[in-house]
Structure formats: C-alpha cells, structure tokens
Motif scaffolding. Structure first.
Motif, mmCIF file in Angstrom:
data_model
loop_
_atom_site.group_PDB
_atom_site.id
_atom_site.type_symbol
_atom_site.label_atom_id
_atom_site.label_comp_id
_atom_site.label_asym_id
_atom_site.label_seq_id
_atom_site.Cartn_x
_atom_site.Cartn_y
_atom_site.Cartn_z
ATOM 1 N N GLY A 1 0.829 -1.206 0.000
ATOM 2 C CA GLY A 1 0.000 0.000 0.000
ATOM 3 C C GLY A 1 0.862 1.254 0.000
ATOM 4 O O GLY A 1 1.782 1.402 -0.805
ATOM 5 N N THR A 2 0.584 2.134 0.931
ATOM 6 C CA THR A 2 1.308 3.408 1.013
ATOM 7 C C THR A 2 2.580 3.308 1.844
ATOM 8 O O THR A 2 3.232 4.311 2.083
ATOM 9 N N GLY A 3 2.892 2.101 2.281
ATOM 10 C CA GLY A 3 4.120 1.905 3.049
ATOM 11 C C GLY A 3 3.967 2.127 4.542
ATOM 12 O O GLY A 3 4.956 2.332 5.238
ATOM 13 N N LEU A 4 2.749 2.070 5.053
ATOM 14 C CA LEU A 4 2.528 2.300 6.479
ATOM 15 C C LEU A 4 3.362 1.354 7.344
ATOM 16 O O LEU A 4 4.116 1.798 8.204
ATOM 17 N N LEU A 5 3.207 0.054 7.132
ATOM 18 C CA LEU A 5 3.959 -0.903 7.946
ATOM 19 C C LEU A 5 5.458 -0.730 7.732
ATOM 20 O O LEU A 5 6.238 -0.738 8.692
ATOM 21 N N SER A 6 5.854 -0.540 6.496
ATOM 22 C CA SER A 6 7.276 -0.339 6.212
ATOM 23 C C SER A 6 7.841 0.885 6.929
ATOM 24 O O SER A 6 8.994 0.886 7.346
ATOM 25 N N SER A 7 7.020 1.914 7.100
ATOM 26 C CA SER A 7 7.503 3.110 7.800
ATOM 27 C C SER A 7 7.803 2.795 9.266
ATOM 28 O O SER A 7 8.781 3.297 9.822
ATOM 29 N N PHE A 8 6.996 1.958 9.876
ATOM 30 C CA PHE A 8 7.257 1.541 11.258
ATOM 31 C C PHE A 8 8.526 0.680 11.328
ATOM 32 O O PHE A 8 9.343 0.844 12.237
ATOM 33 N N ILE A 9 8.675 -0.231 10.374
ATOM 34 C CA ILE A 9 9.870 -1.081 10.325
ATOM 35 C C ILE A 9 11.110 -0.220 10.127
ATOM 36 O O ILE A 9 12.143 -0.432 10.767
ATOM 37 N N LEU A 10 11.012 0.757 9.256
ATOM 38 C CA LEU A 10 12.151 1.635 8.985
ATOM 39 C C LEU A 10 12.523 2.468 10.210
ATOM 40 O O LEU A 10 13.698 2.756 10.427
ATOM 41 N N GLN A 11 11.555 2.826 11.016
ATOM 42 C CA GLN A 11 11.863 3.537 12.265
ATOM 43 C C GLN A 11 12.629 2.626 13.217
ATOM 44 O O GLN A 11 13.555 3.066 13.899
ATOM 45 N N LYS A 12 12.253 1.360 13.251
ATOM 46 C CA LYS A 12 12.909 0.403 14.142
ATOM 47 C C LYS A 12 14.282 0.007 13.608
ATOM 48 O O LYS A 12 15.234 -0.132 14.375
ATOM 49 N N TYR A 13 14.373 -0.198 12.316
ATOM 50 C CA TYR A 13 15.622 -0.608 11.656
ATOM 51 C C TYR A 13 15.948 0.381 10.536
ATOM 52 O O TYR A 13 15.668 0.127 9.359
ATOM 53 N N PRO A 14 16.538 1.524 10.873
ATOM 54 C CA PRO A 14 16.792 2.578 9.876
ATOM 55 C C PRO A 14 17.683 2.152 8.707
ATOM 56 O O PRO A 14 17.609 2.739 7.635
ATOM 57 N N LYS A 15 18.483 1.120 8.905
ATOM 58 C CA LYS A 15 19.378 0.663 7.829
ATOM 59 C C LYS A 15 18.767 -0.468 7.008
ATOM 60 O O LYS A 15 19.439 -1.045 6.153
ATOM 61 N N SER A 16 17.509 -0.782 7.256
ATOM 62 C CA SER A 16 16.896 -1.899 6.541
ATOM 63 C C SER A 16 16.783 -1.605 5.048
ATOM 64 O O SER A 16 16.729 -0.456 4.621
ATOM 65 N N LYS A 17 16.770 -2.683 4.280
ATOM 66 C CA LYS A 17 16.571 -2.613 2.835
ATOM 67 C C LYS A 17 15.172 -3.130 2.571
ATOM 68 O O LYS A 17 14.857 -4.273 2.862
ATOM 69 N N LEU A 18 14.320 -2.266 2.028
ATOM 70 C CA LEU A 18 12.913 -2.605 1.857
ATOM 71 C C LEU A 18 12.553 -2.820 0.392
ATOM 72 O O LEU A 18 13.047 -2.115 -0.484
ATOM 73 N N THR A 19 11.687 -3.790 0.169
ATOM 74 C CA THR A 19 11.066 -3.995 -1.132
ATOM 75 C C THR A 19 9.568 -3.965 -0.915
ATOM 76 O O THR A 19 9.037 -4.755 -0.134
ATOM 77 N N LEU A 20 8.903 -3.030 -1.568
ATOM 78 C CA LEU A 20 7.453 -2.865 -1.443
ATOM 79 C C LEU A 20 6.794 -3.315 -2.739
ATOM 80 O O LEU A 20 7.172 -2.868 -3.821
ATOM 81 N N ILE A 21 5.822 -4.215 -2.605
ATOM 82 C CA ILE A 21 5.057 -4.686 -3.759
ATOM 83 C C ILE A 21 3.585 -4.421 -3.484
ATOM 84 O O ILE A 21 3.066 -4.769 -2.424
ATOM 85 N N ASP A 22 2.920 -3.790 -4.453
ATOM 86 C CA ASP A 22 1.488 -3.551 -4.338
ATOM 87 C C ASP A 22 0.877 -3.512 -5.729
ATOM 88 O O ASP A 22 1.537 -3.100 -6.688
ATOM 89 N N LEU A 23 -0.357 -3.921 -5.825
ATOM 90 C CA LEU A 23 -1.080 -3.919 -7.091
ATOM 91 C C LEU A 23 -1.330 -2.502 -7.594
ATOM 92 O O LEU A 23 -1.342 -2.238 -8.789
ATOM 93 N N SER A 24 -1.482 -1.566 -6.671
ATOM 94 C CA SER A 24 -1.881 -0.199 -7.003
ATOM 95 C C SER A 24 -0.683 0.744 -7.163
ATOM 96 O O SER A 24 0.069 0.984 -6.224
#
Length: 109
Positions: free
Chosen positions: A56-79
């Motif tokens: 989606g808009t990255g809501l959960l990823s934003s929380f994860i990024l706050q916890k792990y600022p150096k994380s590497k994220l891949t976001l997949i969404d249909l929209s």
C-alpha cells in the motif's frame, strides 16, 4: 478474474491519497496494531532485508524503517497510486525498491 483485479486496483488507486488518514479512523487502536507488528519483527541484523507484500502506502514499512533505519525494503502492491504515496513518504531513502504488481504472480529475482 482479470476484471476483478482491475476493479480492485482501480479502487485502491482512487483512494490512495486518503488511505493513510482513513486507516487511522477505521482501525481501532491503529498505533497498537502497527506497533505490535513492528515489535514482533525481531532480528539481530541491524540492516535486515524486508519484503512488504501488499505494501500500500508503506505504512507498515515506515514503522519497520523507524525500528531498523538501515533496513533494505522492497514494497510490492497492485496499485500504482498507493506506491506513489509510499515513494513520497520514503523520498529521502535510497534503500527501497518498489514494484507495482500482483504479488501472487510476481517473480522476484
């Protein structure tokens, strides 16, 4: 089936700009929900690789990024509309990849 996917995709594209605000109103204990999910995401690696399916808009990823600022994220969404909001949210981060795709059909390499 393809028409159903288009309808869902179109609906999410249509509401993407309001999605985050609506989540806070529609989900009881919004902060607790995302906070609990984040608290359960535990790793000893300070730069984990995280795959967010239906991001989606990255809501959960934003929380994860706050916890792990150096994380590497891949976001997949249909929209695409939802991911555009995520791209804006994470505009200062270079450690994020975005894929507009049906994650049930997506081949990640």
């Amino acid at each position: 089936m393809m028409n159903d996917k288009f309808d869902i995709k179109q609906q999410f594209n249509n509401i993407s700009s309001k999605y985050d605000e609506q989540r806070k109103k529609l989900i009881p204990c919004f902060e607790d929900l995302y906070g609990t999910a984040t608290a359960l995401a535990v790793t000893k690696n300070d730069s984990p690789t995280v795959l967010d399916l239906g991001a989606g808009t990255g809501l959960l990823s934003s929380f994860i990024l706050q916890k792990y600022p150096k994380s590497k994220l891949t976001l997949i969404d249909l929209s695409e509309g939802m991911l555009e909001i995520a791209k804006t949210r994470f505009s200062v981060h270079s450690n994020i990849k975005y894929f507009a795709s049906d994650y049930t059909q997506f081949e990640y390499s």
